[in-house]
Design a protein around this motif. Structure first.
Motif, short mmCIF file in Angstrom:
data_model
loop_
_atom_site.label_atom_id
_atom_site.label_comp_id
_atom_site.label_asym_id
_atom_site.label_seq_id
_atom_site.Cartn_x
_atom_site.Cartn_y
_atom_site.Cartn_z
N ILE B 108 0.83 -1.21 0.00
CA ILE B 108 0.00 0.00 0.00
C ILE B 108 0.86 1.25 0.00
O ILE B 108 1.80 1.39 0.80
CB ILE B 108 -0.90 0.03 1.25
CG1 ILE B 108 -1.98 -1.03 1.14
CG2 ILE B 108 -1.55 1.40 1.42
CD1 ILE B 108 -2.93 -1.00 2.31
N LEU B 109 0.54 2.14 -0.90
CA LEU B 109 1.13 3.48 -0.95
C LEU B 109 0.05 4.45 -0.48
O LEU B 109 -0.93 4.67 -1.20
CB LEU B 109 1.49 3.83 -2.39
CG LEU B 109 2.88 3.60 -2.93
CD1 LEU B 109 2.90 3.88 -4.43
CD2 LEU B 109 3.93 4.46 -2.24
N ALA B 110 0.21 5.00 0.69
CA ALA B 110 -0.77 5.99 1.18
C ALA B 110 -0.02 6.98 2.07
O ALA B 110 -0.33 7.15 3.25
CB ALA B 110 -1.92 5.32 1.90
N GLY B 111 1.00 7.58 1.49
CA GLY B 111 1.79 8.57 2.20
C GLY B 111 2.55 7.97 3.36
O GLY B 111 3.05 6.84 3.27
N GLY B 298 0.52 12.84 1.07
CA GLY B 298 -0.74 12.43 0.44
C GLY B 298 -1.62 13.61 0.09
O GLY B 298 -1.95 13.80 -1.03
#
Lengths: 308, 308
Positions: B108-111, B298
Motif C-alpha cells: 500500500i502506498l498511502a503517504g 498524500g
C-alpha cells in the motif's frame, strides 16, 4: 455481507496507437505473426501523459458518460503494477483533481491483478462504512517499463486506465477467490532500473493452470455452473491464454470476453477497460452474473463473482 | 464488527547509525541545534539493504521473539512511502521468504500513514474471512530519497521497519478515523527522480491542527476521555509536533509516546517500531486502550483506538 453494484465506468487510452506493423518492420515479422500468437492488433503507448494523467482521464470519461455525483466518492483505490511517484499517490491526485471532500485514498501494488484486490477491499468498506461510492481504478503506463527491443514483452503491453464506480447492493451474489504465490514471483517482474521481465512459458503455464483452478473453486463456493455466467471478464493477457482457460472451465467463446485485439495487455487496466466496453455496449441486464478474473506478477491472482 | 488483538511485533533498523555529529560537522551546527528543534539524536540509514530486506528483518525479529506460527498468516500488507520495485511487491517477497502457503499479499502506498490503512483493512479481513493472522508491516528506506545536503529533510529521516501481527478479538473497542486530503498533497512529496520535499511550515501546521482534530473526533465517536488512553503512539515526525498535538488533545507527556530520539522520523515504520518498543518493555496490560495515529504525505492521516 452485502454485494456491490457497478454504478458507472470509464476508460482511457493514450493517443499514440502502435499497430503490429510497427513491430513487423522492426523485427522483420510476417504480417500475421503477432496476431496469431497473441490476438493483438494494436495497443496504445503514452508519449507524455503520466500515470496520474492517464488515471484522471478514465475518471473524466466515467463522469462524462454517467450522471453521478463524484463528490460522494468515499474511497478511491488505484491499482497499478508500477507507480511513478511515492507521494502523493495517484488516488490522492484524483481526489485533488475532482475536489472530492471526504475520502479515503490509497494506491495498491499487487502485481497485475491489484484491481481485483481493490474491488474486494471496496466491498468491505461499502458494507461497513458510511460510504456512498467507491471508485476503483486500474491504470498502467507499461510502455515506460518495457524494452522496446524485447519481442517477448514489447508486442504485448499497452497503456491505459479503467475506472469503476461501485455502490453497496442488496443483491445476494458476491464471491471472491484471491490468492498470492510470492514463491513464484520471479517469473514476471518489474524491478527498479530494469525493464519488465516475463518468462513466457512459465507465465503461460501459471495462467492456464492456476487461473482455471481458481475460477473452478470460486464457482464451487457458490455452487454455480459456468453456464450461468453471462460473461467472464478476464485480464487480457494473451488470446491463447484466454482460449485455454475457457476450455478448462467449460466456457464458450461468447462467454469469455476478449478485447485484447484493440488494446493489448494493459495489466491492471485490462479488466476495467473490458468491463467498461461491455457496459457501453449494453451487453448486461439486471440479475446477470459476471465473473472478473485477474492474474499476473507477484504472483497474484483473483476472481470475483458479481450479480448485476 | 469485532476488534483486533496485537499478537506479536518486531522491528529492524539498518546498521549504519547516523548521529547528529555527522550533520553538525557537515552544516557547521551547534551541538544541541538538531536535538532542540527535532528531538532526534540518531537515525539509521541503510547502506546496502533494500526495502524487502529491511522488511524481512522486522518479520524475522517478530518470529524470533514470539512463539507464533508464521505459516498461519493469511494476509500480508506492507505500507511504505516509496516502493523500489513494481513486481513482485514486498509483501509477496515476504510470503516467499517465510514460505507462507495461503495468503493474500498487497503493498500500500498511502503517504506516511499507510500502516494505519493497513491495520484497518486487516481488521475487515480478519472479521469476514477465514484468516488466523494478518501481518502488517510499515517499512522505509527514506535515505535513498533524501538530498543529504538538504538540512530540512536529511536530519529528520531514518530507515527501518516494524511488523505487527494481528488476530481477530472479541474486545469491544475498535474505532478509526482515516482522512485523505489530496488537495494539499504538494506540501510533502516524493516524486520520481526527485528527492523528498517538505514544506516544513505547512507540514507543521497540518500536523498540529488536523491531527489533533482527527484524534478529538475519534475519541468523541467512542465517547472516551483522553485520560482513559494508556498510550498515544503517534507517527514520530518531530518532538515539537508531538508536544503540540499532546497539548491540543490534553494528553500528558507520559501518555504521548516518543522514541524519535533514537530512530528519527521513519515515516510508515515509525508507529510499528514505537509499538514494538512499548510491547518489548511490557508497558501494556490487558484492557489498556491505546491510540495509534499516523499522518503525512498524500496528505493522509488516520487514528485508531484499540483495546489491548
Amino acid at each position: 455481507m452485502n454485494s456491490i453494484k457497478i454504478v458507472a465506468s470509464g476508460m482511457y487510452l493514450p493517443n499514440k496507437k502502435i499497430e503490429n506493423d510497427y513491430f513487423n518492420k522492426k523485427f522483420n515479422l510476417d504480417d500475421e505473426w503477432i496476431y496469431q500468437r497473441t490476438g493483438i492488433k494494436e495497443r496504445y503507448w503514452s508519449e507524455k501523459e503520466n500515470l496520474t494523467q492517464i488515471s484522471i482521464m478514465s475518471v473524466r470519461d466515467l463522469i462524462q458518460k454517467n450522471n453521478v455525483d463524484i463528490k460522494k466518492v468515499g474511497l478511491i483505490i488505484v491499482a497499478s503494477s508500477n507507480f511513478e511517484d511515492g507521494m502523493p499517490g495517484v488516488s490522492f491526485n484524483i481526489q485533488k483533481e475532482f475536489n472530492i471532500p471526504n475520502c479515503i485514498c490509497m494506491d495498491i501494488l499487487a502485481g497485475c491483478s491489484g484491481y481485483i484486490n481493490g474491488i474486494d477491499i471496496a466491498r468491505k468498506y461499502l458494507e461497513t462504512e458510511e460510504i456512498e461510492y467507491a471508485l476503483i481504478i486500474g491504470a498502467e503506463r507499461t510502455s515506460k517499463y518495457i524494452d522496446k527491443e524485447d519481442l517477448n514483452t514489447a508486442i504485448l503491453l499497452g497503456d491505459g486506465a479503467g475506472a469503476t464506480l461501485l455502490q453497496k447492493s442488496n443483491n445476494k451474489i458476491y464471491e471472491k477467490n484471491i490468492e498470492s504465490i510470492g514463491q513464484q514471483g520471479d517469473i514476471l517482474t518489474s524491478k527498479e532500473n530494469c525493464n519488465i521481465y516475463m518468462d513466457g512459458k512459465k507465465v503461460y503455464k501459471f495462467a492456464t493452470s492456476r487461473v482455471a483452478e481458481n475460477i473452478n473453486s470460486l464457482l464451487k463456493k457458490q455452487n454455480i455452473d459456468i453456464s450461468k455466467i453471462k460473461y467472464i471478464i478476464p485480464h487480457q493477457s494473451n488470446s491463447r491464454i484466454l482460449n485455454s482457460i475457457a476450455q478448462k472451465i467449460g466456457a464458450t467463446q461468447e462467454q469469455m470476453y476478449n478485447n485484447i485485439c484493440k488494446v493489448g495487455n494493459t495489466f491492471n487496466a485490462s479488466i476495467p477497460i473490458a468491463l467498461n466496453e461491455i457496459i457501453e455496449k449494453k451487453m448486461l441486464e439486471n440479475s446477470d452474473i459476471i465473473l472478473l478474473v485477474g492474474y499476473g506478477g507477484g504472483l497474484n491472482l483473483g476472481s470475483i463473482l458479481i450479480e448485476i
